[in-house]
Design an enzyme around this catalytic site. Structure first.
Site, PDB file in Angstrom:
ATOM      1  CE  LYS A 133      76.157 -23.834  47.755  1.00  0.00           C
ATOM      2  NZ  LYS A 133      75.266 -22.670  47.914  1.00  0.00           N
ATOM      3  CG  ASP A 140      73.469 -21.526  50.958  1.00  0.00           C
ATOM      4  OD1 ASP A 140      72.602 -20.824  51.486  1.00  0.00           O
ATOM      5  OD2 ASP A 140      74.210 -21.132  50.034  1.00  0.00           O
ATOM      6  CG  MET A 141      71.318 -29.168  53.048  1.00  0.00           C
ATOM      7  SD  MET A 141      72.501 -29.562  54.357  1.00  0.00           S
ATOM      8  CE  MET A 141      71.495 -29.300  55.811  1.00  0.00           C
ATOM      9  CD  GLN A 181      69.313 -30.309  50.504  1.00  0.00           C
ATOM     10  OE1 GLN A 181      69.534 -31.329  51.161  1.00  0.00           O
ATOM     11  NE2 GLN A 181      70.211 -29.774  49.693  1.00  0.00           N
ATOM     12  NE  ARG A 222      67.532 -20.338  52.032  1.00  0.00           N
ATOM     13  CZ  ARG A 222      68.833 -20.109  51.802  1.00  0.00           C
ATOM     14  NH1 ARG A 222      69.591 -21.031  51.240  1.00  0.00           N
ATOM     15  NH2 ARG A 222      69.375 -18.969  52.149  1.00  0.00           N
ATOM     16  CE  LYS A 231      59.265 -27.591  44.386  1.00  0.00           C
ATOM     17  NZ  LYS A 231      58.622 -27.686  43.063  1.00  0.00           N
ATOM     18  N   GLY A 232      65.691 -28.820  46.934  1.00  0.00           N
ATOM     19  CA  GLY A 232      66.988 -29.502  46.858  1.00  0.00           C
ATOM     20  C   GLY A 232      67.509 -29.480  45.435  1.00  0.00           C
ATOM     21  CB  THR A 254      59.556 -22.832  46.295  1.00  0.00           C
ATOM     22  OG1 THR A 254      59.169 -23.555  45.125  1.00  0.00           O
ATOM     23  CG2 THR A 254      58.318 -22.184  46.908  1.00  0.00           C
ATOM     24  CG  HIS A 255      61.768 -19.839  41.827  1.00  0.00           C
ATOM     25  ND1 HIS A 255      62.727 -20.800  42.036  1.00  0.00           N
ATOM     26  CD2 HIS A 255      62.343 -18.659  42.110  1.00  0.00           C
ATOM     27  CE1 HIS A 255      63.842 -20.220  42.432  1.00  0.00           C
ATOM     28  NE2 HIS A 255      63.644 -18.927  42.489  1.00  0.00           N
ATOM     29  NE  ARG A 276      69.570 -22.598  40.665  1.00  0.00           N
ATOM     30  CZ  ARG A 276      70.199 -23.054  41.739  1.00  0.00           C
ATOM     31  NH1 ARG A 276      71.255 -22.426  42.202  1.00  0.00           N
ATOM     32  NH2 ARG A 276      69.785 -24.142  42.354  1.00  0.00           N
TER      33      ARG A 276
HETATM   34  C1  LIG Z   1      66.383 -18.558  48.036  1.00  0.00           C
HETATM   35  C2  LIG Z   1      66.739 -19.972  47.656  1.00  0.00           C
HETATM   36  C3  LIG Z   1      67.746 -20.624  48.345  1.00  0.00           C
HETATM   37  C4  LIG Z   1      68.076 -21.934  48.004  1.00  0.00           C
HETATM   38  N1  LIG Z   1      69.009 -22.614  48.761  1.00  0.00           N
HETATM   39  C5  LIG Z   1      69.259 -23.902  48.494  1.00  0.00           C
HETATM   40  C6  LIG Z   1      70.114 -24.674  49.331  1.00  0.00           C
HETATM   41  O1  LIG Z   1      70.650 -24.194  50.325  1.00  0.00           O
HETATM   42  N2  LIG Z   1      70.328 -25.981  49.005  1.00  0.00           N
HETATM   43  C7  LIG Z   1      69.727 -26.558  47.915  1.00  0.00           C
HETATM   44  O2  LIG Z   1      69.949 -27.752  47.663  1.00  0.00           O
HETATM   45  N3  LIG Z   1      68.929 -25.848  47.106  1.00  0.00           N
HETATM   46  C8  LIG Z   1      68.676 -24.550  47.362  1.00  0.00           C
HETATM   47  N4  LIG Z   1      67.832 -23.843  46.545  1.00  0.00           N
HETATM   48  C9  LIG Z   1      67.400 -24.420  45.247  1.00  0.00           C
HETATM   49  C10 LIG Z   1      66.156 -25.249  45.375  1.00  0.00           C
HETATM   50  O3  LIG Z   1      66.443 -26.424  46.102  1.00  0.00           O
HETATM   51  C11 LIG Z   1      65.612 -25.638  43.987  1.00  0.00           C
HETATM   52  O4  LIG Z   1      66.586 -26.357  43.288  1.00  0.00           O
HETATM   53  C12 LIG Z   1      65.200 -24.466  43.142  1.00  0.00           C
HETATM   54  O5  LIG Z   1      64.586 -23.479  43.909  1.00  0.00           O
HETATM   55  C13 LIG Z   1      64.188 -24.895  42.044  1.00  0.00           C
HETATM   56  O6  LIG Z   1      63.069 -25.445  42.619  1.00  0.00           O
HETATM   57  P1  LIG Z   1      61.656 -24.678  42.798  1.00  0.00           P
HETATM   58  O7  LIG Z   1      61.297 -24.799  44.234  1.00  0.00           O
HETATM   59  O8  LIG Z   1      61.755 -23.305  42.294  1.00  0.00           O
HETATM   60  O9  LIG Z   1      60.614 -25.566  42.036  1.00  0.00           O
HETATM   61  P2  LIG Z   1      60.572 -26.116  40.552  1.00  0.00           P
HETATM   62  O10 LIG Z   1      59.387 -27.008  40.516  1.00  0.00           O
HETATM   63  O11 LIG Z   1      61.889 -26.677  40.151  1.00  0.00           O
HETATM   64  O12 LIG Z   1      60.313 -24.831  39.683  1.00  0.00           O
HETATM   65  C14 LIG Z   1      59.101 -24.067  39.747  1.00  0.00           C
HETATM   66  C15 LIG Z   1      59.165 -23.017  38.656  1.00  0.00           C
HETATM   67  O13 LIG Z   1      60.216 -22.091  38.936  1.00  0.00           O
HETATM   68  C16 LIG Z   1      60.910 -21.725  37.770  1.00  0.00           C
HETATM   69  N5  LIG Z   1      62.311 -22.190  37.884  1.00  0.00           N
HETATM   70  C17 LIG Z   1      62.824 -23.016  38.810  1.00  0.00           C
HETATM   71  N6  LIG Z   1      64.156 -23.180  38.631  1.00  0.00           N
HETATM   72  C18 LIG Z   1      64.476 -22.442  37.543  1.00  0.00           C
HETATM   73  C19 LIG Z   1      65.700 -22.192  36.852  1.00  0.00           C
HETATM   74  N7  LIG Z   1      66.846 -22.749  37.261  1.00  0.00           N
HETATM   75  N8  LIG Z   1      65.688 -21.381  35.772  1.00  0.00           N
HETATM   76  C20 LIG Z   1      64.531 -20.797  35.366  1.00  0.00           C
HETATM   77  N9  LIG Z   1      63.337 -20.982  35.984  1.00  0.00           N
HETATM   78  C21 LIG Z   1      63.309 -21.812  37.065  1.00  0.00           C
HETATM   79  C22 LIG Z   1      60.169 -22.372  36.629  1.00  0.00           C
HETATM   80  O14 LIG Z   1      59.189 -21.458  36.195  1.00  0.00           O
HETATM   81  C23 LIG Z   1      59.523 -23.571  37.287  1.00  0.00           C
HETATM   82  O15 LIG Z   1      58.381 -24.009  36.623  1.00  0.00           O
HETATM   83  C24 LIG Z   1      67.440 -22.558  46.904  1.00  0.00           C
HETATM   84  C25 LIG Z   1      66.416 -21.894  46.225  1.00  0.00           C
HETATM   85  C26 LIG Z   1      66.046 -20.640  46.596  1.00  0.00           C
HETATM   86  C27 LIG Z   1      64.903 -19.981  45.876  1.00  0.00           C
END
Ligand SMILES: Cc1cc2nc3c(=O)[nH]c(=O)nc-3n(C[C@H](O)[C@H](O)[C@H](O)COP(=O)(O)OP(=O)(O)OC[C@H]3O[C@@H](n4cnc5c(N)ncnc54)[C@H](O)[C@@H]3O)c2cc1C
Length: 293
Positions: free
Chosen positions: A78, A112-113, A141, A162, A165-166, A209-210, A272
């Protein structure tokens, strides 16, 4: 909070441990399963130049250890950890130092953002330092209203980017308050980043994303466009949806897991917790159980 045993246990679900070794051991295990790693030394918004220099030194050490252990891993840092709040000049010098070591060890360095207060400065520094350090990667994001334009500018320079979502709390004037718009923005940006035009310019997209639906969209788009599996990757966070790793790898997707380590876990951990209300309830149950006499 970290004096409560229940809290500490829950933090460890998302953070590999206090030391670099903890993160690199996880990275080695992931590598053995065919998964790449990104390593984050936790810390942000440092208040002194000494802390900023210390963070840059820590990342130089991360790069040296990745090379020494021959890991398939990259650092992900960061800019406010490197002193962006103190001075853009100090931050740029540190970033160049870390990116320079990355060039020497042939390793990407991911920026990172952070919150929208830093978007312009982060992308500005990325663009400037990228001209001399092609191993730099950045993040956009999909919750930000500006992101479609940022994606176009990054495509023009063939960025390694990368898409996430943010994770920060933002006002509706800046970020979409409705999750459907955030997901729709993600889908639009992923299409652009995987387009023939973007790939021809050298773009390497990473889809962080997950969200299984969006990962499905990435796979469909790549299949439809005949995009080779080594031209993009999916990224996930340590501690979240590990159950998806094996099926995604079996389907031939490149996968990278971001592993945070360090003592300064508060900001990361709270993000988280905030992104999933179920985590909050689980966390409080653990704390109550863990602290019971
Ligand atoms: C490798 C990586 C790098 C990232 N870097 C940045 C960055 O530089 N800047 C930034 O602003 N954000 C970053 N993020 C975070 C991202 O912006 C989201 O906040 C985060 O990934 C949750 O969103 P999602 O895309 O998983 O979708 P969501 O719709 O939020 O989640 C989809 C599914 O994933 C699972 N899940 C998601 N979050 C959680 C959690 N906290 N605990 C348990 N299960 C969960 C759940 O099963 C959920 O239903 C990063 C994420 C990843 C994976």
């Amino acid at each position: 909070m970290d004096r409560l045993p229940g809290a500490r246990r829950f933090v460890r679900r998302f953070v590999a441990g206090p030391a670099l070794d903890d993160a690199l051991e996880v990275a080695a295990r992931l590598n053995a399963d065919g998964i790449d790693a990104a390593v984050t030394h936790l810390g942000e918004n440092v208040a002194t130049a000494a802390d900023a220099t210390g963070a840059a030194d820590a990342y130089l050490h991360v790069l040296d250890e990745i090379a020494r252990r021959r890991l398939r891993a990259v650092p992900s840092l960061k800019l406010t950890h490197l002193g962006l709040d103190l001075s853009e000049t100090v931050c740029r010098e540190s970033l160049e130092r870390v990116a320079g070591r990355g060039l020497a060890t042939r390793t990407l360095v991911w920026i990172d953002m952070e919150s929208s207060a830093y978007t312009d400065r982060t992308l500005g520094l990325y663009r400037r330092v990228h001209t001399t350090h092609s191993n730099l990667a950045c993040v956009v994001q999909s919750y930000l209203r500006r992101t479609a334009q940022d994606v176009e500018r990054l495509i023009e320079i063939g960025a390694t980017v990368r898409l996430c979502k943010g994770a920060y709390r933002e006002p509706p004037a800046i970020a979409f308050p409705d999750k459907r718009d955030v997901d729709a923005g993600y889908a639009r940006s992923l299409e652009r980043l995987l387009s023939a035009d973007a790939l021809a310019r050298g773009v390497y997209p990473a889809f962080a994303t997950h969200d299984e639906r969006l990962i499905g969209r990435v796979r469909e788009q790549a299949r439809a466009g005949g995009v080779a599996a080594d031209r993009y990757e999916v990224q996930m966070l340590y501690g979240i949806r590990h159950d998806l790793h094996a099926p995604l790898r079996a389907a031939g997707l490149r996968l990278r897991v971001l592993i945070p380590y360090g003592e300064d876990w508060y900001g990361y951990f709270m993000r988280r917790l905030a992104e999933r209300p179920a985590n909050l309830a689980f966390f409080f149950r653990q704390v109550v159980r863990g602290s019971a006499p």
